[in-house]
Design an enzyme around this catalytic site. Sequence first.
Site, PDB file in Angstrom:
ATOM      1  CE  LYS A   1      -3.511  -0.738  -0.616  1.00 53.26           C
ATOM      2  NZ  LYS A   1      -4.021  -1.339  -1.891  1.00 53.26           N
ATOM      3  N   GLY A   2       2.097   1.136  -0.373  1.00 53.23           N
ATOM      4  CA  GLY A   2       2.968   2.322  -0.397  1.00 53.23           C
ATOM      5  C   GLY A   2       2.888   3.092  -1.707  1.00 53.23           C
ATOM      6  N   GLY A   3       2.334   2.419  -2.743  1.00 58.73           N
ATOM      7  CA  GLY A   3       2.306   3.032  -4.073  1.00 58.73           C
ATOM      8  C   GLY A   3       3.158   2.216  -5.041  1.00 58.73           C
ATOM      9  CB  THR A   4       4.301  -1.344  -4.924  1.00 57.97           C
ATOM     10  OG1 THR A   4       2.992  -1.882  -4.696  1.00 57.97           O
ATOM     11  CG2 THR A   4       5.041  -1.276  -3.605  1.00 57.97           C
TER      12      THR A   4
ATOM     13  NE  ARG B   1      -0.388   6.188   1.174  1.00 55.81           N
ATOM     14  CZ  ARG B   1      -1.490   5.621   0.718  1.00 55.81           C
ATOM     15  NH1 ARG B   1      -1.493   4.350   0.378  1.00 55.81           N
ATOM     16  NH2 ARG B   1      -2.593   6.326   0.601  1.00 55.81           N
TER      17      ARG B   1
ATOM     18  CE  LYS C   1     -15.682   8.795   1.668  1.00 61.81           C
ATOM     19  NZ  LYS C   1     -15.385  10.145   1.714  1.00 61.81           N
ATOM     20  CG  HIS C   2      -7.763   5.516   3.518  1.00 66.57           C
ATOM     21  ND1 HIS C   2      -6.500   6.009   3.745  1.00 66.57           N
ATOM     22  CD2 HIS C   2      -7.670   4.756   2.392  1.00 66.57           C
ATOM     23  CE1 HIS C   2      -5.684   5.570   2.806  1.00 66.57           C
ATOM     24  NE2 HIS C   2      -6.368   4.813   1.974  1.00 66.57           N
TER      25      HIS C   2
END
Length: 298
Positions: free
Chosen positions: A55-58, A138, A264-265
């Site tokens: 979930k870091g933007g990989t 992140r 959305k979180h």
Amino acid sequence: ERFTLLVLMAAVTVALLLFFFARSPSLSTVVSRDHDPLSSAARCLPDIIIIGVRKGGTRALIEMLSLHSGVAAAQSEVHFFDWDSHYQRGADWYVSQMPLARSGQLTVEKTPAYFTSARVPERIRRMNPDARLLLIVREPTERLLSDYTQVFHNRLEKRKRQQTLETLLMRDGELNLDYKALNRSLYHVHMRRWLDVFPRSRVHLVDGDALIRNPLPEMKEVEEFLHLEPQINATNFYFNQTKGFFCLRDRRRERCLHGSKGRKHPRVAPEILRKLYDFFHEPNQKFFEMVGRTFDWK
Ligand SMILES: Nc1ncnc2c1ncn2[C@@H]1O[C@H](COP(=O)(O)OS(=O)(=O)O)[C@@H](OP(=O)(O)O)[C@H]1O
């Protein structure tokens, strides 16, 4: 008469030659086709591995990297080093999962689970000690919320029972240290294992929050780390208002990341958020010290 015949033959020969050259590719085309890099495309072990974080933007990182003509990227997550069932299939299987790369192109794969998997660093080193590693991080609380959201949607798809974030995160009024999504944000714990095996210079850190806000500067740093000719530029990115993210553009097409990116979180009670920010403060400092740089985290 013999002379006329000779002239006629010469004329036919010239006509034939002209006809032949007009229809066939020019010499330069033939030569360049011989050297067509596509004909020498092959699969090989990756030169670059995006090791995480989940979930870091990989996905954004590998897609942006593949804008560069010098890079061939594997489409799906291979899970070679972290899944024993895959690892046991050996290097040939791993290579078979790689994309075709033209000569001179660097091959890259991304499997975000590598970062937190204890056996992976040593396994990678054994296979390719010269691998260049990319780690996109992140802000840890944001990453945790993204991780929770991912699991929430996975369970929704499988019609499994849902748990609220509070139930998973809190135990007897305190943060539950056994919650996996919390542990995955303790970057220094996992980073330690990588730096026990690889020199710091082999790992390039990408700021995932900065990549969301403005991808170009992060990608220029990645190009530099990989010694790639500077190619990625501002025209490769455009902001999509509807999505709220940068999308990608190259000569062939424009594309945004899949709808599963940028969800959305959940809304989190301010006192729980405070606890999380306080909790991560010290681990973050340890991580900064370990990697020799800081990030703009809360
Ligand atoms: N350009 C662009 N478009 C869409 N999404 C972007 C982009 N850049 C970074 N991101 C962020 O990437 C987050 C998903 O991270 P990963 O791809 O590493 O997720 S995964 O671990 O592979 O599931 C995803 O997290 P969430 O926002 O929580 O869904 C995004 O915020």
